[in-house]
Design a protein around this motif. Structure first.
Motif, mmCIF file in Angstrom:
data_model
loop_
_atom_site.group_PDB
_atom_site.id
_atom_site.type_symbol
_atom_site.label_atom_id
_atom_site.label_comp_id
_atom_site.label_asym_id
_atom_site.label_seq_id
_atom_site.Cartn_x
_atom_site.Cartn_y
_atom_site.Cartn_z
ATOM 1 N N HIS A 176 -64.859 -47.668 81.989
ATOM 2 C CA HIS A 176 -66.168 -47.031 81.845
ATOM 3 C C HIS A 176 -66.073 -45.507 81.712
ATOM 4 O O HIS A 176 -67.101 -44.838 81.633
ATOM 5 N N THR A 206 -72.121 -50.832 85.244
ATOM 6 C CA THR A 206 -73.148 -51.295 84.324
ATOM 7 C C THR A 206 -74.485 -50.611 84.617
ATOM 8 O O THR A 206 -74.746 -50.192 85.755
ATOM 9 N N ASP A 208 -77.164 -52.416 83.608
ATOM 10 C CA ASP A 208 -78.014 -53.585 83.365
ATOM 11 C C ASP A 208 -79.228 -53.628 84.283
ATOM 12 O O ASP A 208 -80.284 -54.147 83.895
ATOM 13 N N PRO A 231 -71.455 -46.787 80.981
ATOM 14 C CA PRO A 231 -71.708 -48.123 81.526
ATOM 15 C C PRO A 231 -71.866 -49.135 80.401
ATOM 16 O O PRO A 231 -72.306 -48.784 79.293
ATOM 17 N N ARG A 232 -71.509 -50.391 80.686
ATOM 18 C CA ARG A 232 -71.623 -51.436 79.667
ATOM 19 C C ARG A 232 -72.324 -52.656 80.236
ATOM 20 O O ARG A 232 -72.319 -52.888 81.448
ATOM 21 N N SER A 233 -72.894 -53.424 79.335
ATOM 22 C CA SER A 233 -73.665 -54.594 79.729
ATOM 23 C C SER A 233 -72.749 -55.783 79.999
ATOM 24 O O SER A 233 -71.563 -55.780 79.638
ATOM 25 N N ARG A 234 -73.321 -56.793 80.594
ATOM 26 C CA ARG A 234 -72.581 -58.028 80.832
ATOM 27 C C ARG A 234 -72.044 -58.606 79.522
ATOM 28 O O ARG A 234 -70.886 -59.028 79.444
ATOM 29 N N TYR A 274 -69.572 -54.793 87.685
ATOM 30 C CA TYR A 274 -69.106 -56.153 87.415
ATOM 31 C C TYR A 274 -67.599 -56.247 87.643
ATOM 32 O O TYR A 274 -66.871 -55.269 87.455
#
Length: 281
Positions: A176, A206, A208, A231-234, A274
């Motif tokens: 990230h 994340t 999210d 940050p990244r999504s599921r 996550y």
């Protein structure tokens, strides 16, 4: 960030003078800020100020740091108990209780670990870590995750790990800090180099569960950092692990991954990280 730094030190790491010359105390660094959230002392005023600023907006952040480190320990323990004896820990951060080699070598003293980081403060501590480790089973690379081929072709890695046999690659709270699309290319290159039966251990922040206001605040909180935060999504993270076999319970909060203990006062949504362990078929 650089790749390898020349050194005349027998460990292969930069000399003390090289390390000191590379330390910038005017900008916050993720490894030092993480150390601050964990209650460590290897940080500077700028890191503490940055940590306090972020925690002021997101109070669960220190708890998330602790949950993330605990997840990494449980993942290494899980894999070591299932016969994995080689670990490549990239973006390892500052040493602390429950380092990867300590967890793995409690199960098998001959477990081999290669640590990779390019933060000068981390490198300064690497000598002490290597001195206390079993000879020939632990190595440390002054390398950048954004150069996976440099990591894979480093002589210290090849003299410690056998990539023809299963290896667990740890990418714990590091991707990230790298902007799109590099993480996909990095993970793909690492996967290509690993033998069947190897594993990828991943944790990642994340957004999210954030509202629009908090999501918009993130770039400003890290604007003066040595690196950004992405940050990244599921769905993004599942794409990174596409084609791998997820170990149950799959991609979940690091708070909840195979955790038999009290998860603490913050919810998985508040933790916002996550975690997953995935096997290369």
């Amino acid at each position: 960030m650089s790749a390898a730094t020349p050194s005349d030190d027998e460990s292969g790491l930069p000399t003390a003078d090289d390390v000191l010359a590379r330390i910038d105390t005017t900008v916050a660094h993720p490894a030092r800020r993480y150390n601050y959230w964990l209650g460590g002392k290897d940080n500077f005023a700028v890191d503490r100020a940055s940590g306090d600023l972020i925690a002021g907006r997101f109070p669960a952040v220190p708890a998330a740091a602790r949950a993330n480190r605990a997840f990494a320990g449980r993942a290494v323990q899980y894999l070591a108990r299932r016969g994995i004896r080689q670990f490549l820990d990239i973006g390892t951060g500052l040493p602390g209780p429950g380092n990867t080699h300590e967890v793995a070598q409690r199960i098998d003293p001959l477990s081999r670990v290669v640590y990779v980081d390019n933060d000068p403060i981390v490198l300064a501590h690497a000598r002490a870590l290597l001195i206390g480790a079993t000879q020939y089973t632990v190595a440390y690379l002054d390398r950048d995750l954004r150069d996976p081929d440099g990591i894979l072709h480093d002589e210290a890695l090849s003299s410690t790990l056998d990539l023809a046999r299963p290896v667990a690659v740890l990418l714990v709270a590091v991707l990230h800090f790298i902007d799109h699309p590099e993480p996909h290319d990095i993970v793909a290159r690492l996967r290509q180099a690993l033998a069947p039966g190897s594993y990828v251990v991943l944790s990642h922040g994340t957004a999210d569960f954030l509202n629009e206001q908090d999501r918009a605040a993130l770039p400003g909180l890290t604007a003066r950092d040595a690196t950004g935060f992405y940050p990244r999504s599921r769905d993004d993270l599942l794409a990174l692990l596409d084609g791998l076999d997820l170990v149950k319970p799959g991609l979940v909060s690091v708070r909840d991954w195979r955790n038999p203990d009290d998860p603490g006062p913050f919810s998985a949504e508040e933790i916002g990280v996550y975690g997953a362990v995935a096997r290369i078929p």
